[in-house]
Design a protein around this motif. Sequence first.
Motif, PDB file in Angstrom:
ATOM      1  N   MET A   1      13.860 -38.492  14.801  1.00 49.07           N
ATOM      2  CA  MET A   1      13.350 -39.697  14.147  1.00 49.07           C
ATOM      3  C   MET A   1      12.094 -40.232  14.834  1.00 49.07           C
ATOM      4  O   MET A   1      11.476 -41.169  14.333  1.00 49.07           O
ATOM      5  CB  MET A   1      14.433 -40.783  14.098  1.00 49.07           C
ATOM      6  CG  MET A   1      15.640 -40.409  13.249  1.00 49.07           C
ATOM      7  SD  MET A   1      15.244 -40.028  11.528  1.00 49.07           S
ATOM      8  CE  MET A   1      14.937 -41.660  10.871  1.00 49.07           C
ATOM      9  N   GLU A   2      11.696 -39.623  15.959  1.00 44.62           N
ATOM     10  CA  GLU A   2      10.465 -40.041  16.617  1.00 44.62           C
ATOM     11  C   GLU A   2       9.291 -39.831  15.671  1.00 44.62           C
ATOM     12  O   GLU A   2       9.185 -38.799  15.023  1.00 44.62           O
ATOM     13  CB  GLU A   2      10.242 -39.242  17.902  1.00 44.62           C
ATOM     14  CG  GLU A   2      11.152 -39.638  19.032  1.00 44.62           C
ATOM     15  CD  GLU A   2      10.942 -38.770  20.267  1.00 44.62           C
ATOM     16  OE1 GLU A   2       9.997 -37.963  20.311  1.00 44.62           O
ATOM     17  OE2 GLU A   2      11.764 -38.905  21.181  1.00 44.62           O
ATOM     18  N   GLY A   3       8.424 -40.803  15.589  1.00 46.30           N
ATOM     19  CA  GLY A   3       7.262 -40.712  14.716  1.00 46.30           C
ATOM     20  C   GLY A   3       7.509 -41.263  13.326  1.00 46.30           C
ATOM     21  O   GLY A   3       6.594 -41.345  12.522  1.00 46.30           O
ATOM     22  N   LEU A   4       8.751 -41.632  13.035  1.00 48.02           N
ATOM     23  CA  LEU A   4       9.072 -42.144  11.700  1.00 48.02           C
ATOM     24  C   LEU A   4       9.142 -43.667  11.671  1.00 48.02           C
ATOM     25  O   LEU A   4       9.688 -44.245  10.739  1.00 48.02           O
ATOM     26  CB  LEU A   4      10.375 -41.526  11.191  1.00 48.02           C
ATOM     27  CG  LEU A   4      10.289 -40.012  10.959  1.00 48.02           C
ATOM     28  CD1 LEU A   4      11.648 -39.447  10.569  1.00 48.02           C
ATOM     29  CD2 LEU A   4       9.252 -39.671   9.906  1.00 48.02           C
ATOM     30  N   GLU A   5       8.553 -44.300  12.681  1.00 44.34           N
ATOM     31  CA  GLU A   5       8.453 -45.751  12.652  1.00 44.34           C
ATOM     32  C   GLU A   5       7.590 -46.117  11.441  1.00 44.34           C
ATOM     33  O   GLU A   5       6.637 -45.435  11.104  1.00 44.34           O
ATOM     34  CB  GLU A   5       7.811 -46.268  13.934  1.00 44.34           C
ATOM     35  CG  GLU A   5       8.593 -45.946  15.202  1.00 44.34           C
ATOM     36  CD  GLU A   5       8.350 -44.540  15.744  1.00 44.34           C
ATOM     37  OE1 GLU A   5       7.473 -43.811  15.238  1.00 44.34           O
ATOM     38  OE2 GLU A   5       9.078 -44.156  16.682  1.00 44.34           O
ATOM     39  N   GLY A   6       7.934 -47.194  10.786  1.00 48.77           N
ATOM     40  CA  GLY A   6       7.195 -47.612   9.587  1.00 48.77           C
ATOM     41  C   GLY A   6       7.744 -47.005   8.310  1.00 48.77           C
ATOM     42  O   GLY A   6       7.244 -47.278   7.221  1.00 48.77           O
TER      43      GLY A   6
ATOM     44  N   ASP B   1      -0.136 -42.037  14.273  1.00 51.47           N
ATOM     45  CA  ASP B   1      -0.245 -41.166  15.446  1.00 51.47           C
ATOM     46  C   ASP B   1       1.113 -40.567  15.801  1.00 51.47           C
ATOM     47  O   ASP B   1       1.206 -39.393  16.157  1.00 51.47           O
ATOM     48  CB  ASP B   1      -0.804 -41.937  16.645  1.00 51.47           C
ATOM     49  CG  ASP B   1      -2.272 -42.282  16.495  1.00 51.47           C
ATOM     50  OD1 ASP B   1      -2.959 -41.632  15.665  1.00 51.47           O
ATOM     51  OD2 ASP B   1      -2.743 -43.189  17.202  1.00 51.47           O
ATOM     52  N   GLY B   2       2.160 -41.381  15.690  1.00 56.31           N
ATOM     53  CA  GLY B   2       3.507 -40.886  15.978  1.00 56.31           C
ATOM     54  C   GLY B   2       3.926 -39.767  15.041  1.00 56.31           C
ATOM     55  O   GLY B   2       4.551 -38.795  15.451  1.00 56.31           O
TER      56      GLY B   2
ATOM     57  N   ILE C   1       4.752 -33.888  13.872  1.00 59.12           N
ATOM     58  CA  ILE C   1       4.432 -32.647  13.168  1.00 59.12           C
ATOM     59  C   ILE C   1       4.000 -31.574  14.166  1.00 59.12           C
ATOM     60  O   ILE C   1       4.430 -30.422  14.084  1.00 59.12           O
ATOM     61  CB  ILE C   1       3.350 -32.895  12.089  1.00 59.12           C
ATOM     62  CG1 ILE C   1       3.935 -33.717  10.952  1.00 59.12           C
ATOM     63  CG2 ILE C   1       2.786 -31.576  11.566  1.00 59.12           C
ATOM     64  CD1 ILE C   1       2.924 -34.198   9.936  1.00 59.12           C
ATOM     65  N   GLU C   2       3.165 -31.958  15.130  1.00 62.07           N
ATOM     66  CA  GLU C   2       2.717 -31.003  16.142  1.00 62.07           C
ATOM     67  C   GLU C   2       3.910 -30.461  16.938  1.00 62.07           C
ATOM     68  O   GLU C   2       4.023 -29.266  17.175  1.00 62.07           O
ATOM     69  CB  GLU C   2       1.723 -31.679  17.081  1.00 62.07           C
ATOM     70  CG  GLU C   2       1.172 -30.763  18.144  1.00 62.07           C
ATOM     71  CD  GLU C   2       0.189 -31.477  19.052  1.00 62.07           C
ATOM     72  OE1 GLU C   2       0.146 -31.122  20.244  1.00 62.07           O
ATOM     73  OE2 GLU C   2      -0.530 -32.375  18.577  1.00 62.07           O
ATOM     74  N   LYS C   3       4.815 -31.340  17.329  1.00 64.68           N
ATOM     75  CA  LYS C   3       5.984 -30.950  18.114  1.00 64.68           C
ATOM     76  C   LYS C   3       6.923 -30.057  17.306  1.00 64.68           C
ATOM     77  O   LYS C   3       7.542 -29.144  17.849  1.00 64.68           O
ATOM     78  CB  LYS C   3       6.709 -32.208  18.582  1.00 64.68           C
ATOM     79  CG  LYS C   3       7.739 -31.971  19.645  1.00 64.68           C
ATOM     80  CD  LYS C   3       8.112 -33.270  20.334  1.00 64.68           C
ATOM     81  CE  LYS C   3       9.310 -33.898  19.725  1.00 64.68           C
ATOM     82  NZ  LYS C   3       9.809 -35.052  20.458  1.00 64.68           N
TER      83      LYS C   3
END
Length: 180
Positions: free
Chosen positions: A68-73, A153-154, A159-161
């Motif tokens: 769930m990292e990067g899914l803020e918002g 950015d998150g 996606i990169e990870k």
Amino acid sequence: MAFDRAELEEMKQRWLQANIDAEKAGDWRPLAEFYTEDATYGWNYGPDKDFMAVGRDEIREIALGQEMEGLEGWEYPYEEWVIDDQTGSMIGLWKQVYEGTRDDGTHYALEGIQGSWFRYAGNFQFSWQRDFFDYGNVSALFIEMLKNNAMSDGMLKRIEKATGDQPGWYPFGKAPVPFW
């Protein structure tokens, strides 16, 4: 094993409120308390990959943390439920909606059918969860967002990870527990 319908409805309400709280905080890990110690949580991501977290700790740290990292918002409003009090199966159909908007003012949102299939275990906990979503629509939405520079950015880091090996990801059909 049959379950009391009122208990299942209360579980649904507790789950919905906890999800709203997680979205506001941008931290879904507290949802792990809704799973039994030996619960499993997985989903399929296209023809080659399955994700499976085994046990409450992996659910907390990998499924609800790493994934769930990067899914803020993003919000995941549930739109409909199907509940079977005879088996404890609960299916919640949800949308995935980003706070960012297109030039026309509409929110970026995942189209198609998304949802979660839960197995209730009693004591206001699930013994397993399987998510499902339209992989084609996920791909189309993310490509549109990339083209429009609408990714946070998150999300770009996520996606990169995701292109490398991450805990919980298995070749299709090779997860440590049966998918269904």
